[in-house]
Design a protein around this motif. Sequence first.
Motif, short mmCIF file in Angstrom:
data_model
loop_
_atom_site.label_atom_id
_atom_site.label_comp_id
_atom_site.label_asym_id
_atom_site.label_seq_id
_atom_site.Cartn_x
_atom_site.Cartn_y
_atom_site.Cartn_z
N MET A 127 0.84 -1.18 0.00
CA MET A 127 0.00 0.00 0.00
C MET A 127 0.89 1.25 0.00
SD MET A 127 -2.96 0.93 2.71
CE MET A 127 -3.74 2.50 2.67
N THR A 128 0.51 2.21 -0.81
CA THR A 128 1.29 3.45 -0.87
C THR A 128 0.87 4.38 0.27
OG1 THR A 128 -0.31 4.48 -2.34
CG2 THR A 128 1.51 3.30 -3.39
N ALA A 129 1.78 5.27 0.60
CA ALA A 129 1.52 6.24 1.67
C ALA A 129 0.42 7.20 1.22
CB ALA A 129 2.79 7.00 2.00
N PRO A 130 -0.39 7.66 2.16
CA PRO A 130 -1.44 8.63 1.78
C PRO A 130 -0.82 9.93 1.28
CG PRO A 130 -1.42 8.27 4.17
CD PRO A 130 -0.41 7.35 3.57
N ARG A 131 -1.54 10.59 0.38
CA ARG A 131 -1.11 11.88 -0.14
C ARG A 131 -1.44 12.95 0.91
NH1 ARG A 131 0.14 11.50 -5.68
NH2 ARG A 131 1.19 13.43 -5.19
N ARG A 132 -0.47 13.84 1.14
CA ARG A 132 -0.64 14.89 2.14
C ARG A 132 -1.35 16.10 1.54
NH1 ARG A 132 5.49 14.57 3.94
NH2 ARG A 132 5.52 14.88 1.72
N ALA A 172 -12.12 11.98 5.08
CA ALA A 172 -11.13 11.70 4.04
C ALA A 172 -10.89 10.20 3.89
CB ALA A 172 -9.81 12.41 4.34
N PRO A 173 -10.76 9.73 2.64
CA PRO A 173 -10.42 8.33 2.43
C PRO A 173 -8.99 8.06 2.90
CG PRO A 173 -10.34 9.54 0.36
CD PRO A 173 -10.88 10.49 1.41
N ALA A 174 -8.67 6.80 3.06
CA ALA A 174 -7.34 6.41 3.56
C ALA A 174 -6.21 6.88 2.64
CB ALA A 174 -7.28 4.89 3.74
N SER A 175 -6.51 7.17 1.38
CA SER A 175 -5.48 7.61 0.44
C SER A 175 -5.08 9.07 0.64
CB SER A 175 -5.95 7.39 -1.00
OG SER A 175 -7.10 8.19 -1.27
N LEU A 176 -5.83 9.79 1.49
CA LEU A 176 -5.53 11.20 1.75
C LEU A 176 -5.31 11.42 3.23
CD1 LEU A 176 -8.31 12.97 -0.40
CD2 LEU A 176 -5.94 12.51 -1.05
N GLU A 177 -4.29 12.23 3.54
CA GLU A 177 -4.03 12.65 4.92
C GLU A 177 -4.18 14.17 4.95
OE1 GLU A 177 -0.01 13.28 7.32
OE2 GLU A 177 -0.39 11.17 6.84
N ALA A 233 3.22 19.56 1.38
CA ALA A 233 1.91 19.06 0.96
C ALA A 233 1.95 18.63 -0.51
CB ALA A 233 0.85 20.14 1.16
N ASP A 234 1.21 17.57 -0.80
CA ASP A 234 1.04 17.13 -2.18
C ASP A 234 -0.04 17.95 -2.88
OD1 ASP A 234 2.91 14.89 -2.13
OD2 ASP A 234 1.47 13.93 -0.77
N ALA A 235 -0.92 18.56 -2.10
CA ALA A 235 -2.01 19.37 -2.65
C ALA A 235 -2.56 20.27 -1.55
CB ALA A 235 -3.13 18.49 -3.19
N LEU A 236 -3.34 21.25 -1.97
CA LEU A 236 -4.01 22.17 -1.03
C LEU A 236 -5.52 22.04 -1.22
CD1 LEU A 236 -1.87 25.40 -1.63
CD2 LEU A 236 -1.49 23.60 0.07
N LEU A 237 -6.23 22.06 -0.11
CA LEU A 237 -7.69 22.10 -0.12
C LEU A 237 -8.07 23.42 0.56
CD1 LEU A 237 -10.42 20.70 -0.67
CD2 LEU A 237 -10.21 19.65 1.61
#
Length: 178
Positions: free
Chosen positions: A1-6, A31-36, A72-76
């Motif tokens: 499993m890959t690490a969640p995206r930050r 948030a789904p497990a794929s996102l932190e 961060a991999d992305a911003l919300l």
Amino acid sequence: MTAPRRVLCLCGSLRRVSSNRAALEAARQLAPASLELAMYDGLATLPLFNPDDERDPLPPSVLALREAVGQADALLIACPEYAHGVPGAFKNLLDWLVGSLEFPGKPVLLLNASARGSYHAQEALAEILRTMSAELLSTQPFPVALPGAGCTTEQILVSTERCAELRVALGHLAAELA
């Protein structure tokens, strides 16, 4: 499993009881497990932007902001509308990121957490972010029709409709970052 995206959550409001913050906190819990998702809490600590101050060393709160964005991999982003525009404190945050190396190309997803479906600030914010070389992950902000100013995370989480709206946005974010 890959690490969640930050994903760094940026709230455009300084209010103690902010609907936008509540929407982001609810998103964090949904948030789904794929996102932190992590909240940025330094908006009130940023000095007023002055290009003369954009030199070494930067103010510590600006360094912390840029570091958080860089990690961060992305911003919300959930940002209210004040007088048909982006709140000054949030525009100040964005101004501190204009000259940074961490921001250009950063994936960004916008939430429109408004009971009235505000659009003036959302359009202005999208234009600012495009000018700053953000990678907007949707042409339109994802709507979360909150009951109004001062709603709480708990009020959002007990609403099937609000949770469904947030899950759609989070699903889009997860798919874009996969």
